[in-house]
Design a protein around this motif. Sequence first.
Motif, PDB file in Angstrom:
ATOM      1  N   ASP A 192       6.863  18.689  -1.363  1.00 28.07           N
ATOM      2  CA  ASP A 192       6.142  17.898  -0.359  1.00 28.07           C
ATOM      3  C   ASP A 192       5.065  17.015  -0.986  1.00 28.07           C
ATOM      4  O   ASP A 192       4.325  16.336  -0.271  1.00 28.07           O
ATOM      5  CB  ASP A 192       5.529  18.802   0.706  1.00 28.07           C
ATOM      6  CG  ASP A 192       4.606  19.876   0.120  1.00 28.07           C
ATOM      7  OD1 ASP A 192       4.586  20.042  -1.120  1.00 28.07           O
ATOM      8  OD2 ASP A 192       3.910  20.557   0.902  1.00 28.07           O
ATOM      9  N   SER A 193       4.989  16.994  -2.301  1.00 28.68           N
ATOM     10  CA  SER A 193       4.036  16.109  -2.983  1.00 28.68           C
ATOM     11  C   SER A 193       4.763  14.815  -3.330  1.00 28.68           C
ATOM     12  O   SER A 193       5.189  14.577  -4.471  1.00 28.68           O
ATOM     13  CB  SER A 193       3.483  16.770  -4.255  1.00 28.68           C
ATOM     14  OG  SER A 193       2.506  15.935  -4.850  1.00 28.68           O
ATOM     15  N   VAL A 194       4.929  13.986  -2.309  1.00 28.76           N
ATOM     16  CA  VAL A 194       5.716  12.762  -2.427  1.00 28.76           C
ATOM     17  C   VAL A 194       4.905  11.581  -1.892  1.00 28.76           C
ATOM     18  O   VAL A 194       3.865  11.761  -1.249  1.00 28.76           O
ATOM     19  CB  VAL A 194       7.045  12.874  -1.656  1.00 28.76           C
ATOM     20  CG1 VAL A 194       7.954  13.926  -2.279  1.00 28.76           C
ATOM     21  CG2 VAL A 194       6.784  13.205  -0.185  1.00 28.76           C
ATOM     22  N   ALA A 195       5.399  10.407  -2.170  1.00 29.69           N
ATOM     23  CA  ALA A 195       4.712   9.196  -1.732  1.00 29.69           C
ATOM     24  C   ALA A 195       5.551   8.447  -0.704  1.00 29.69           C
ATOM     25  O   ALA A 195       6.767   8.648  -0.591  1.00 29.69           O
ATOM     26  CB  ALA A 195       4.424   8.300  -2.939  1.00 29.69           C
ATOM     27  N   TYR A 196       4.882   7.573   0.027  1.00 32.36           N
ATOM     28  CA  TYR A 196       5.583   6.696   0.962  1.00 32.36           C
ATOM     29  C   TYR A 196       4.763   5.429   1.146  1.00 32.36           C
ATOM     30  O   TYR A 196       3.543   5.411   0.959  1.00 32.36           O
ATOM     31  CB  TYR A 196       5.844   7.386   2.307  1.00 32.36           C
ATOM     32  CG  TYR A 196       4.607   7.875   3.010  1.00 32.36           C
ATOM     33  CD1 TYR A 196       3.937   7.081   3.932  1.00 32.36           C
ATOM     34  CD2 TYR A 196       4.107   9.154   2.767  1.00 32.36           C
ATOM     35  CE1 TYR A 196       2.795   7.528   4.587  1.00 32.36           C
ATOM     36  CE2 TYR A 196       2.962   9.610   3.417  1.00 32.36           C
ATOM     37  CZ  TYR A 196       2.321   8.797   4.320  1.00 32.36           C
ATOM     38  OH  TYR A 196       1.193   9.243   4.954  1.00 32.36           O
ATOM     39  N   VAL A 197       5.438   4.365   1.518  1.00 37.83           N
ATOM     40  CA  VAL A 197       4.763   3.078   1.673  1.00 37.83           C
ATOM     41  C   VAL A 197       4.160   2.977   3.068  1.00 37.83           C
ATOM     42  O   VAL A 197       4.746   3.445   4.054  1.00 37.83           O
ATOM     43  CB  VAL A 197       5.753   1.915   1.406  1.00 37.83           C
ATOM     44  CG1 VAL A 197       6.839   1.861   2.471  1.00 37.83           C
ATOM     45  CG2 VAL A 197       5.019   0.587   1.288  1.00 37.83           C
ATOM     46  N   PHE A 238       0.845  -1.187   0.000  1.00 33.12           N
ATOM     47  CA  PHE A 238       0.000   0.000   0.000  1.00 33.12           C
ATOM     48  C   PHE A 238       0.885   1.243   0.000  1.00 33.12           C
ATOM     49  O   PHE A 238       1.822   1.346   0.804  1.00 33.12           O
ATOM     50  CB  PHE A 238      -0.896   0.037   1.242  1.00 33.12           C
ATOM     51  CG  PHE A 238      -1.910  -1.077   1.310  1.00 33.12           C
ATOM     52  CD1 PHE A 238      -2.916  -1.183   0.348  1.00 33.12           C
ATOM     53  CD2 PHE A 238      -1.860  -2.017   2.330  1.00 33.12           C
ATOM     54  CE1 PHE A 238      -3.853  -2.202   0.410  1.00 33.12           C
ATOM     55  CE2 PHE A 238      -2.798  -3.034   2.402  1.00 33.12           C
ATOM     56  CZ  PHE A 238      -3.799  -3.138   1.436  1.00 33.12           C
ATOM     57  N   VAL A 239       0.577   2.189  -0.886  1.00 34.64           N
ATOM     58  CA  VAL A 239       1.386   3.407  -1.015  1.00 34.64           C
ATOM     59  C   VAL A 239       0.472   4.619  -1.012  1.00 34.64           C
ATOM     60  O   VAL A 239      -0.563   4.640  -1.690  1.00 34.64           O
ATOM     61  CB  VAL A 239       2.232   3.387  -2.308  1.00 34.64           C
ATOM     62  CG1 VAL A 239       3.076   4.659  -2.408  1.00 34.64           C
ATOM     63  CG2 VAL A 239       3.131   2.155  -2.343  1.00 34.64           C
ATOM     64  N   LYS A 240       0.856   5.630  -0.262  1.00 39.03           N
ATOM     65  CA  LYS A 240       0.079   6.865  -0.153  1.00 39.03           C
ATOM     66  C   LYS A 240       0.864   8.019  -0.768  1.00 39.03           C
ATOM     67  O   LYS A 240       2.032   8.230  -0.457  1.00 39.03           O
ATOM     68  CB  LYS A 240      -0.216   7.162   1.328  1.00 39.03           C
ATOM     69  CG  LYS A 240      -1.133   8.363   1.561  1.00 39.03           C
ATOM     70  CD  LYS A 240      -1.428   8.502   3.049  1.00 39.03           C
ATOM     71  CE  LYS A 240      -2.354   9.678   3.336  1.00 39.03           C
ATOM     72  NZ  LYS A 240      -2.643   9.793   4.793  1.00 39.03           N
ATOM     73  N   TRP A 241       0.204   8.750  -1.657  1.00 33.31           N
ATOM     74  CA  TRP A 241       0.799   9.924  -2.296  1.00 33.31           C
ATOM     75  C   TRP A 241       0.151  11.167  -1.706  1.00 33.31           C
ATOM     76  O   TRP A 241      -1.047  11.369  -1.820  1.00 33.31           O
ATOM     77  CB  TRP A 241       0.589   9.842  -3.803  1.00 33.31           C
ATOM     78  CG  TRP A 241       1.023  11.048  -4.593  1.00 33.31           C
ATOM     79  CD1 TRP A 241       1.884  12.028  -4.217  1.00 33.31           C
ATOM     80  CD2 TRP A 241       0.582  11.392  -5.924  1.00 33.31           C
ATOM     81  NE1 TRP A 241       2.027  12.964  -5.211  1.00 33.31           N
ATOM     82  CE2 TRP A 241       1.246  12.595  -6.268  1.00 33.31           C
ATOM     83  CE3 TRP A 241      -0.278  10.798  -6.831  1.00 33.31           C
ATOM     84  CZ2 TRP A 241       1.039  13.211  -7.513  1.00 33.31           C
ATOM     85  CZ3 TRP A 241      -0.467  11.410  -8.055  1.00 33.31           C
ATOM     86  CH2 TRP A 241       0.186  12.597  -8.392  1.00 33.31           C
ATOM     87  N   GLN A 242       0.957  11.996  -1.058  1.00 38.92           N
ATOM     88  CA  GLN A 242       0.471  13.225  -0.449  1.00 38.92           C
ATOM     89  C   GLN A 242       0.295  14.308  -1.505  1.00 38.92           C
ATOM     90  O   GLN A 242       1.164  14.488  -2.362  1.00 38.92           O
ATOM     91  CB  GLN A 242       1.468  13.730   0.596  1.00 38.92           C
ATOM     92  CG  GLN A 242       1.727  12.763   1.736  1.00 38.92           C
ATOM     93  CD  GLN A 242       2.783  13.279   2.692  1.00 38.92           C
ATOM     94  OE1 GLN A 242       2.680  13.073   3.895  1.00 38.92           O
ATOM     95  NE2 GLN A 242       3.812  13.924   2.173  1.00 38.92           N
ATOM     96  N   ALA A 243      -0.788  15.054  -1.424  1.00 43.90           N
ATOM     97  CA  ALA A 243      -1.003  16.141  -2.374  1.00 43.90           C
ATOM     98  C   ALA A 243       0.052  17.229  -2.211  1.00 43.90           C
ATOM     99  O   ALA A 243       0.565  17.770  -3.187  1.00 43.90           O
ATOM    100  CB  ALA A 243      -2.400  16.723  -2.200  1.00 43.90           C
ATOM    101  N   GLY A 244       0.400  17.523  -0.967  1.00 45.78           N
ATOM    102  CA  GLY A 244       1.355  18.590  -0.698  1.00 45.78           C
ATOM    103  C   GLY A 244       0.742  19.966  -0.885  1.00 45.78           C
ATOM    104  O   GLY A 244      -0.380  20.111  -1.379  1.00 45.78           O
ATOM    105  N   GLU A 245       1.510  20.977  -0.504  1.00 48.83           N
ATOM    106  CA  GLU A 245       1.046  22.357  -0.607  1.00 48.83           C
ATOM    107  C   GLU A 245       2.052  23.263  -1.305  1.00 48.83           C
ATOM    108  O   GLU A 245       1.689  24.328  -1.798  1.00 48.83           O
ATOM    109  CB  GLU A 245       0.747  22.920   0.785  1.00 48.83           C
ATOM    110  CG  GLU A 245      -0.375  22.193   1.525  1.00 48.83           C
ATOM    111  CD  GLU A 245      -0.613  22.750   2.917  1.00 48.83           C
ATOM    112  OE1 GLU A 245       0.207  23.600   3.354  1.00 48.83           O
ATOM    113  OE2 GLU A 245      -1.606  22.368   3.560  1.00 48.83           O
ATOM    114  N   ALA A 246       3.307  22.867  -1.348  1.00 45.71           N
ATOM    115  CA  ALA A 246       4.365  23.721  -1.890  1.00 45.71           C
ATOM    116  C   ALA A 246       4.211  23.917  -3.392  1.00 45.71           C
ATOM    117  O   ALA A 246       3.797  23.009  -4.118  1.00 45.71           O
ATOM    118  CB  ALA A 246       5.734  23.118  -1.587  1.00 45.71           C
TER     119      ALA A 246
END
Length: 337
Positions: free
Chosen positions: A183-188, A170-178
């Motif tokens: 900060d629009s990166v993903a992590y497991v 499962f991997v989540k991609w953050q929308a980010g704000e910058a």
Amino acid sequence: MTAITPALWVQEELLAGRSLQPTQEQATAYAPANIALSKYWGKRESQFNLPLTGSLSVSLANHGTHTQLSLIDAADHQVYLNGVEQAGESAFVVQLKAWLSLFLPTGISLRIETRNTIPTAAGLASSASGYGALALACNELCGWQLDYTSLSALARLGSGSASRSLWHGFVKWQAGEAANGHDSVAYVLPERWPQLRVGILTVSDAKKAVSSREGMGRTVQTSALFKQWPAQAASDMQHIEQAIMENDFVALGQRAEHNAMSMHATMQAAWPPLVYWQPESLAAMQQVWELRQQGLEVYFTMDAGPNLKLLFEAANTATILQHFPTLEVIQPFADPS
């Protein structure tokens, strides 16, 4: 003040202090395709490929992209997809070269050999695994030693969903704000679900007439329903992540299916309407709904294409195959080796 561009950001921030020159002659990498359970549909900024909302996916184990990069003495890059050399003016090659130009110095040419173990451009996330594998291979070729989260930002500049294709699970991609997307990166996610199964129901492996990128832009610009999508997508992602943490399959399946149907509703309300479904797609959906009425816990999700991805648990595999004999069953949490 000079406006930051993707190339400047990659070279001066993401790769700060690292050489842009390849340090070896050849590199290979593999990246799994991923299926979004909570979809990415709509950008807040197109140059940096930044999403309006976050998204959450599950990777498809050994279904993805193998890529080999080799330094060559030539005037330009040579690109091979599934063993066939691609025309330099094709959209696929033009986009790939633009991505490489973000960091690769002028005068360096590569032979790029990519092999997909999933249908290309048929709504099965081949571009995601493609750019995921490219980012991993470039990391090896140039000796950057970037961590996967940093590489997810680089892969995102080629294909948004590629940010989620560097890991298994499962991997989540953050929308980010910058504005520059740092900060629009993903992590497991740490959770594993060994009993979860994904079934690929291929209705068509033909290249779709409208790309995801084009379809996304049309939906954002013309669909009255799209204004409701960001809030729903954020809520869906939160509930799907909670279902994963609690190992609640019914909650996971219901939210994933509703999220996919809602995304397709925004497309169908665009103008001209976007309908990626084929008649066989709708027939398969109706079959899933009938099976649920009979007490079988099976759900589906769909991306921008005609093919369904069924979600079910291992105990129901034999029954599911009786109803969908051509289904290709994937174990997302099987040993990647």
